[in-house]
Enzyme design. Sequence first.
Site, PDB file in Angstrom:
ATOM      1  N   ASP A  63     -27.241  -4.659   4.887  1.00  0.00           N
ATOM      2  CA  ASP A  63     -28.413  -4.937   5.702  1.00  0.00           C
ATOM      3  C   ASP A  63     -28.428  -6.444   5.928  1.00  0.00           C
ATOM      4  OD1 ASP A  63     -31.004  -5.580   6.598  1.00  0.00           O
ATOM      5  OD2 ASP A  63     -31.941  -3.971   5.463  1.00  0.00           O
ATOM      6  N   TYR A 154     -38.959  -7.765  20.776  1.00  0.00           N
ATOM      7  CA  TYR A 154     -37.566  -8.026  21.110  1.00  0.00           C
ATOM      8  C   TYR A 154     -37.425  -9.390  21.791  1.00  0.00           C
ATOM      9  CZ  TYR A 154     -32.776  -6.889  22.435  1.00  0.00           C
ATOM     10  OH  TYR A 154     -31.410  -6.896  22.556  1.00  0.00           O
ATOM     11  N   LYS A 158     -35.287 -12.531  20.261  1.00  0.00           N
ATOM     12  CA  LYS A 158     -34.102 -13.027  20.950  1.00  0.00           C
ATOM     13  C   LYS A 158     -34.276 -14.468  21.425  1.00  0.00           C
ATOM     14  CE  LYS A 158     -31.314  -9.568  20.433  1.00  0.00           C
ATOM     15  NZ  LYS A 158     -30.078  -9.730  19.629  1.00  0.00           N
TER      16      LYS A 158
END
Length: 300
Positions: A63, A154, A158
Amino acid sequence: MSSARTVHGKVVVITGAARGVGAQLARVLYGRGARLALVGLEPKELAAVAAELGPDTVHWEADVTDGERMAQVADEIVGRFGRIDALVANAGIATGGPFLDADARTFDRVIEVNLLGSVATARAFLPKLLESRGYYLQIASLAALTPAPMMAAYCASKAGVESFAHALRAEVGHRGVAVGVGYLSWTDTDMVRGADEDTVLRELRARLPWPLNRTYPLAPAVERIADGVARRSAHVYAQSWLRGMQGVRGYLPSVVGGAMGRREMRRAEPGLAATASVRRGLVGAGGQADEQAQAHHSSQ
């Protein structure tokens, strides 16, 4: 390909390598002669990709948010191959829908994996890249260049990794390590197909102006990323038109958040309200794998 632009014989680590961009990048780089270390959450899928590519490809289950495990993996990769020449920080997950409807743990997990997972990856692998004067490629997204409603987690993650990678470039460039940022638009992966299962989100995306409303094939996008790894590029554009977005990115928040955004959200609101109860989890098979891994960890 000239000797200055080759990955032949290089040891390349790819995170998020079980499927999608990561798995396809492994195939392309293997075809160009690279030796590969694949890192991801899905051991069966990782093993299948590694078996497909042969004995110079080895896989590790990890992970990316587990800093201790990532440091262990980095040491084991050097123990297996002797060095690390390049690292592609590709692992990522996504969720979609209105921020106020989002499950808080799912929303936060996107930030954790995409941003803090990249931080943990860099912390584990940059020391190895300093030894080899190697290359670190951070996979970002079109979402780093322009905000998008329904994608707050998201986009935030990013934009964060893009800025993080730019900061790293300034810190380690004088020590011989090159740092790049990779940008992709909507590309045909499990993640994008999973997002498109949501009718309202799919229709919203279809209403975007060209070329933002297309889904692009995976293979040519990944070939461009592989070229960027070979060149140690500062910026890698999986779709060529993304380069042009850099010049207008400063105007995009006003465009998206202005009349166009308000119009589209008003149009989508009834459908969003009707489907709010089913829009809770991570999208795509990779997202499901992350949820399963988290559930398993919580039960122990």
